[in-house]
Design a protein around this motif. Sequence first.
Motif, PDB file in Angstrom:
ATOM      1  N   GLU A 128       0.828  -1.210   0.000  1.00 46.59           N
ATOM      2  CA  GLU A 128       0.000   0.000   0.000  1.00 46.59           C
ATOM      3  C   GLU A 128       0.860   1.257   0.000  1.00 46.59           C
ATOM      4  O   GLU A 128       0.509   2.254  -0.630  1.00 46.59           O
ATOM      5  CB  GLU A 128      -0.950  -0.012   1.207  1.00 46.59           C
ATOM      6  CG  GLU A 128      -2.035  -1.045   1.048  1.00 46.59           C
ATOM      7  CD  GLU A 128      -3.145  -0.901   2.044  1.00 46.59           C
ATOM      8  OE1 GLU A 128      -3.488   0.240   2.404  1.00 46.59           O
ATOM      9  OE2 GLU A 128      -3.690  -1.938   2.453  1.00 46.59           O
ATOM     10  N   ILE A 131       2.085   1.675  -3.609  1.00 47.18           N
ATOM     11  CA  ILE A 131       0.993   2.159  -4.459  1.00 47.18           C
ATOM     12  C   ILE A 131       0.759   3.652  -4.204  1.00 47.18           C
ATOM     13  O   ILE A 131       0.597   4.439  -5.142  1.00 47.18           O
ATOM     14  CB  ILE A 131      -0.297   1.354  -4.210  1.00 47.18           C
ATOM     15  CG1 ILE A 131      -0.138  -0.068  -4.733  1.00 47.18           C
ATOM     16  CG2 ILE A 131      -1.498   2.028  -4.861  1.00 47.18           C
ATOM     17  CD1 ILE A 131      -1.237  -1.014  -4.297  1.00 47.18           C
ATOM     18  N   SER A 132       0.761   4.049  -2.937  1.00 49.07           N
ATOM     19  CA  SER A 132       0.543   5.461  -2.594  1.00 49.07           C
ATOM     20  C   SER A 132       1.635   6.346  -3.174  1.00 49.07           C
ATOM     21  O   SER A 132       1.361   7.412  -3.727  1.00 49.07           O
ATOM     22  CB  SER A 132       0.506   5.632  -1.075  1.00 49.07           C
ATOM     23  OG  SER A 132      -0.554   4.902  -0.518  1.00 49.07           O
ATOM     24  N   CYS A 135       1.299   6.604  -6.960  1.00 47.79           N
ATOM     25  CA  CYS A 135       0.174   7.480  -7.305  1.00 47.79           C
ATOM     26  C   CYS A 135       0.546   8.947  -7.122  1.00 47.79           C
ATOM     27  O   CYS A 135       0.234   9.788  -7.972  1.00 47.79           O
ATOM     28  CB  CYS A 135      -1.048   7.136  -6.469  1.00 47.79           C
ATOM     29  SG  CYS A 135      -1.836   5.585  -6.943  1.00 47.79           S
ATOM     30  N   VAL A 138       2.808  10.165  -9.855  1.00 49.05           N
ATOM     31  CA  VAL A 138       2.110  10.382 -11.122  1.00 49.05           C
ATOM     32  C   VAL A 138       1.188  11.593 -11.036  1.00 49.05           C
ATOM     33  O   VAL A 138       1.156  12.440 -11.931  1.00 49.05           O
ATOM     34  CB  VAL A 138       1.323   9.113 -11.528  1.00 49.05           C
ATOM     35  CG1 VAL A 138       0.401   9.382 -12.693  1.00 49.05           C
ATOM     36  CG2 VAL A 138       2.280   7.981 -11.845  1.00 49.05           C
ATOM     37  N   LEU A 139       0.417  11.681  -9.952  1.00 51.40           N
ATOM     38  CA  LEU A 139      -0.607  12.720  -9.828  1.00 51.40           C
ATOM     39  C   LEU A 139      -0.035  14.131  -9.770  1.00 51.40           C
ATOM     40  O   LEU A 139      -0.500  15.024 -10.479  1.00 51.40           O
ATOM     41  CB  LEU A 139      -1.460  12.479  -8.588  1.00 51.40           C
ATOM     42  CG  LEU A 139      -2.485  11.370  -8.683  1.00 51.40           C
ATOM     43  CD1 LEU A 139      -3.060  11.067  -7.313  1.00 51.40           C
ATOM     44  CD2 LEU A 139      -3.587  11.745  -9.643  1.00 51.40           C
ATOM     45  N   GLU A 160      -6.569  11.697 -12.513  1.00 48.24           N
ATOM     46  CA  GLU A 160      -7.186  11.086 -11.333  1.00 48.24           C
ATOM     47  C   GLU A 160      -7.923   9.805 -11.706  1.00 48.24           C
ATOM     48  O   GLU A 160      -7.801   8.786 -11.037  1.00 48.24           O
ATOM     49  CB  GLU A 160      -8.150  12.058 -10.646  1.00 48.24           C
ATOM     50  CG  GLU A 160      -7.492  13.290 -10.084  1.00 48.24           C
ATOM     51  CD  GLU A 160      -7.389  14.424 -11.081  1.00 48.24           C
ATOM     52  OE1 GLU A 160      -7.760  14.235 -12.259  1.00 48.24           O
ATOM     53  OE2 GLU A 160      -6.924  15.498 -10.689  1.00 48.24           O
ATOM     54  N   THR A 163      -5.398   7.107 -12.702  1.00 44.72           N
ATOM     55  CA  THR A 163      -4.666   6.597 -11.546  1.00 44.72           C
ATOM     56  C   THR A 163      -5.538   5.660 -10.724  1.00 44.72           C
ATOM     57  O   THR A 163      -5.088   4.579 -10.319  1.00 44.72           O
ATOM     58  CB  THR A 163      -4.176   7.761 -10.659  1.00 44.72           C
ATOM     59  OG1 THR A 163      -3.392   8.644 -11.463  1.00 44.72           O
ATOM     60  CG2 THR A 163      -3.340   7.263  -9.507  1.00 44.72           C
ATOM     61  N   VAL A 164      -6.779   6.047 -10.470  1.00 44.75           N
ATOM     62  CA  VAL A 164      -7.680   5.172  -9.711  1.00 44.75           C
ATOM     63  C   VAL A 164      -7.911   3.881 -10.481  1.00 44.75           C
ATOM     64  O   VAL A 164      -7.892   2.794  -9.894  1.00 44.75           O
ATOM     65  CB  VAL A 164      -9.017   5.894  -9.414  1.00 44.75           C
ATOM     66  CG1 VAL A 164     -10.054   4.930  -8.878  1.00 44.75           C
ATOM     67  CG2 VAL A 164      -8.797   7.023  -8.430  1.00 44.75           C
ATOM     68  N   HIS A 166      -5.943   2.287 -12.520  1.00 39.28           N
ATOM     69  CA  HIS A 166      -4.788   1.388 -12.477  1.00 39.28           C
ATOM     70  C   HIS A 166      -4.372   1.026 -11.054  1.00 39.28           C
ATOM     71  O   HIS A 166      -3.731   0.008 -10.844  1.00 39.28           O
ATOM     72  CB  HIS A 166      -3.618   2.002 -13.236  1.00 39.28           C
ATOM     73  CG  HIS A 166      -3.873   2.065 -14.713  1.00 39.28           C
ATOM     74  ND1 HIS A 166      -3.990   0.944 -15.497  1.00 39.28           N
ATOM     75  CD2 HIS A 166      -4.076   3.113 -15.540  1.00 39.28           C
ATOM     76  CE1 HIS A 166      -4.239   1.304 -16.740  1.00 39.28           C
ATOM     77  NE2 HIS A 166      -4.301   2.610 -16.801  1.00 39.28           N
ATOM     78  N   ALA A 167      -4.720   1.839 -10.081  1.00 34.63           N
ATOM     79  CA  ALA A 167      -4.325   1.556  -8.695  1.00 34.63           C
ATOM     80  C   ALA A 167      -5.206   0.503  -8.047  1.00 34.63           C
ATOM     81  O   ALA A 167      -4.803  -0.107  -7.069  1.00 34.63           O
ATOM     82  CB  ALA A 167      -4.347   2.837  -7.872  1.00 34.63           C
TER      83      ALA A 167
END
Length: 183
Positions: A128, A131-132, A135, A138-139, A160, A163-164, A166-167
């Motif tokens: 996690e 992943i954070s 993200c 990228v964001l 956004e 990202t959601v 693919h996350a």
Amino acid sequence: MRLPGTFAVVSLMTGSVVEQLVPAQPQINGSSLEAADLEDQRIAVASAVALLSGLIMVCMFVLQLGVLSTYLSESVVKAFTSAAAFHVAVSQLQSMLGLRLPRHSGNFALFKTLASVLENLPQTNMAELLISLVCLAVLVPIKEINHHYRTRLRTPIPVEILTVRHAVTPPLHHSYTTAVTAV
């Protein structure tokens, strides 16, 4: 002068009211009838607060009360915005680190939450956390690109949504027991 972070501040205030009026009870089984009733109550309180705050904002717009923000000094606005950003960051830390901690309420709840996160750092879920961080990596740059080139882009890059998408891919959840908190 526009006050930044209005949505974040209203969200924080709504969450505070919901937590005060309908506190979460972690010992209730998620599939039980009591849990569903509790969730319905929390949604009803949040909806009522959202409707009331929206009505207040519309009334302020109609009465042209936006000029009152000119009397706020820049340092007060910056301090308020920084405090709200700090609150949001601390409240998201446990989700970013994959920690399952009890919610704190009352005075100094923000600092109690920060202390709990720091105490439980060794239990961080590395999947996690990774992943954070990916993200965020990228964001943030793409949001800056959208802001910098807003006059040249016909539509902003929907980073956004991408990202959601693919996350929250299923293989990650089954392989690493990660929690999906925003779908």
